[in-house]
Motif scaffolding. Structure first.
Motif, PDB file in Angstrom:
ATOM      1  N   THR A   1      -2.779   4.043  -2.805  1.00 28.13           N
ATOM      2  CA  THR A   1      -2.940   3.071  -3.887  1.00 28.13           C
ATOM      3  C   THR A   1      -2.158   1.815  -3.530  1.00 28.13           C
ATOM      4  N   SER A   2      -2.385   0.737  -4.287  1.00 22.04           N
ATOM      5  CA  SER A   2      -1.580  -0.462  -4.014  1.00 22.04           C
ATOM      6  C   SER A   2      -0.740  -0.768  -5.251  1.00 22.04           C
TER       7      SER A   2
ATOM      8  N   ALA B   1       5.677   2.599  -7.867  1.00 20.94           N
ATOM      9  CA  ALA B   1       4.269   2.990  -7.986  1.00 20.94           C
ATOM     10  C   ALA B   1       3.966   3.532  -9.383  1.00 20.94           C
TER      11      ALA B   1
ATOM     12  N   ARG C   1       1.567  -2.465 -15.692  1.00 19.13           N
ATOM     13  CA  ARG C   1       0.707  -1.301 -15.424  1.00 19.13           C
ATOM     14  C   ARG C   1       1.023  -0.184 -16.405  1.00 19.13           C
TER      15      ARG C   1
ATOM     16  N   GLN D   1       0.887  -1.164   0.000  1.00 26.99           N
ATOM     17  CA  GLN D   1       0.000   0.000   0.000  1.00 26.99           C
ATOM     18  C   GLN D   1       0.923   1.212   0.000  1.00 26.99           C
TER      19      GLN D   1
END
Ligand code: HEC
Ligand SMILES: [Cu+2]
Length: 356
Positions: A164-165, A257, A286, A159
Motif C-alpha cells: 500500500t502507499s 500506515a 485517513r 510504498q
C-alpha cells in the motif's frame, strides 16, 4: 595609539563585524524552527561526503587566491608610492626602466595565466570526479520515497512492504546505512530539493520525475530546504530528514500506515466535526471522510516535529496558532486564517492532539 600609526583597528573592527554577521546568518536557525541549516557544513553519508570535500577544497583554494591577490596589490601600491618619490632622479633612466618594467609585467601575466589555468582545470577535474562518484548509490536502494513539492510544502509518499502507499508531509524518515531513492516531482512551479548533509541538490520540475539518492551513516535529524526560488514563502519551505536504525524505521512506517484512531471523548468528537466542516476540503485524514488533497495529509500530524514546512515547532499551542494565523505566518499560502471561538478552538485542538 601613537601619532602616525595607521588607523587599522577601525578596519579590523569592521571586518570582525562582517564575519560576525555572516556567521549569524549561516549558523543561527533564524526565524525557522528545528535544526539549523549549518548542517550544510557537515556530511552524514556517502552521497554528500565527496561534495563536502570538494566544497572545503574549493573554499581553501579561493581563500589562497584572495591572499595572493591581496599581497600582489599591496606590493604594486607600495612600488608605485616609492616610484613617485624618486621620479625626478628616475627621469634620466626612463627608457631602461620602461623596458625592464614591461618585461616583468609580461612575465607576471604569463605566469599568472598559467597558474590560474592549472587551478581552474584542476577544479573542473575534481568536480567531474565528484559528480561521477555520487551519481549512483553503491547498491540498489531497497526503499523509494516520492517527494512532491507544492508552494510551499513537501508531500512525502512511501510504498509500504504490504504494497500500500502512505502519505505524510515535510518529514522524511529513512533507515540508516541504506541508500534511499528519492523520486522528485512538483505540483506547481520549479522547486529544488536539498538536504546538504545527505546529498547535493536536485530540482523538482512540473511534468517530470527527477531522481536522487540519499543515505545516512548514523541516526540523526537533518534539515533540508527548497533552494529554487518558488514564490514569497520560498524561505519557509524546509523539511527534516530523520535517519533511524532500520528496526525503528520499520516501526515508524507501520505506525504511519495505520489510519487515524477514532475520536473517543466529547471534545475530540466535536473537534472532528469542526474539522470536517472547515478543513476536510483541503486535508486528508485517513480513516475519516476527510480526503482533501490541497494541503498536507494530517493523519499522523501530532507525530511530526515541525509544522508548515519547518516554520513552527509542532506543539498543541502552535497548531491552533497556525489555524488562526496561517496568513501571518506564511502570507499568500493556500491555507486561510480560520476564525474559531475559543471553545471551538479547544475542541479542534483536542481532535488534532489525537492524530498521533
Ligand atoms: C483552502 C485549503 C485549506 C484549508 C481549508 C485548510 N488548510 Fe490547513 N493547510 C493548507 C495548506 C496548503 C497547507 C500547507 C501550508 C504551507 O506549509 O505552506 C496547510 C497546512 C496545515 C497544517 C500544517 C501541516 C504540516 O504538517 O505542516 C495544519 C496543522 C493545518 N493545515 C490544519 C488545518 C486545519 C485544522 C484546518 C481547518 C480548521 C485547515 N488546515 C484548513 C490548506 C488548507
Ligand atoms: Cu522554493
Amino acid at each position: 595609539m601613537m601619532p602616525g600609526t595607521p588607523r587599522r583597528p577601525v578596519r579590523v573592527r569592521g571586518m570582525v563585524a562582517c564575519v560576525a554577521c555572516a556567521s549569524f546568518v549561516i549558523f543561527s536557525p533564524g526565524c525557522l524552527a528545528g535544526t539549523p541549516l549549518a548542517y550544510f557544513l557537515h556530511s552524514a553519508g556517502p552521497a554528500s561526503g565527496p561534495v563536502r570535500a570538494l566544497d572545503w577544497g574549493l573554499a581553501v583554494l579561493c581563500v589562497g587566491v584572495c591572499i595572493v591577490i591581496a599581497l600582489l596589490l599591496y606590493q604594486a601600491i607600495r612600488r608605485k608610492r616609492r616610484g613617485r618619490t624618486t621620479q625626478d632622479e628616475a627621469l634620466t633612466q626612463t627608457n631602461v626602466a620602461d623596458e625592464h618594467g614591461e618585461r616583468t609585467a609580461n612575465r607576471i601575466v604569463a605566469v599568472g595565466t598559467a597558474i590560474s589555468s592549472v587551478l581552474l582545470l584542476g577544479a573542473l577535474v575534481a568536480m567531474l570526479r565528484v559528480l561521477a562518484a555520487v551519481a549512483d548509490p553503491p547498491r540498489a536502494p531497497s526503499l523509494t520515497v516520492t517527494v512532491t513539492a507544492y508552494d510551499w510544502w513537501w508531500k512525502v509518499t512511501y510504498q509500504t512492504p504490504a504494497g500500500t502507499s502512505l502519505v505524510t508531509a515535510n518529514e522524511i524518515h529513512i533507515p540508516t546505512g541504506e541508500p534511499v531513492r528519492v523520486d522528485l516531482q512538483s505540483a506547481d512551479v520549479v522547486h529544488a530539493f536539498w538536504i546538504p548533509a545527505l546529498a547535493g541538490k536536485t530540482q523538482a520540475i512540473p511534468g517530470q520525475v527527477n531522481h536522487q539518492w540519499i543515505e545516512a551513516d548514523h541516526p540523526g535529524v537533518w534539515r533540508g530546504q527548497c533552494t529554487q526560488f518558488c514564490g514569497p514563502q520560498h524561505a519557509h519551505m524546509a523539511m527534516e530528514v530523520m535517519a533511524q536504525p532500520p528496526a525503528d524505521f520499520a516501526r515508524w512506517l507501520d505506525a504511519q500506515a495505520k489510519t487515524a484512531a477514532p475520536a473517543q471523548d466529547g471534545a475530540a468528537l466535536r473537534g472532528e466535526k469542526l474539522f470536517m466542516e472547515h478543513c476536510a476540503g483541503c486535508h486528508a485524514v485517513r480513516g475519516t471522510q476527510a480526503d482533501g488533497a490541497q494541503g498536507p495529509d494530517l493523519t499522523h500530524l501530532a507525530s511530526r516535529r515541525l509544522i508548515a514546512a519547518g516554520t513552527l515547532a509542532n506543539t498543541p499551542v502552535n497548531r491552533l496558532d497556525w489555524v488562526a494565523h496561517a496568513q501571518q505566518r506564511k502570507p499568500e499560502s493556500l491555507m486561510p486564517d480560520i476564525a474559531l471561538t475559543p471553545a471551538e478552538a479547544s475542541d479542534l485542538g483536542a481532535w488534532l492532539d489525537t492524530l498521533q
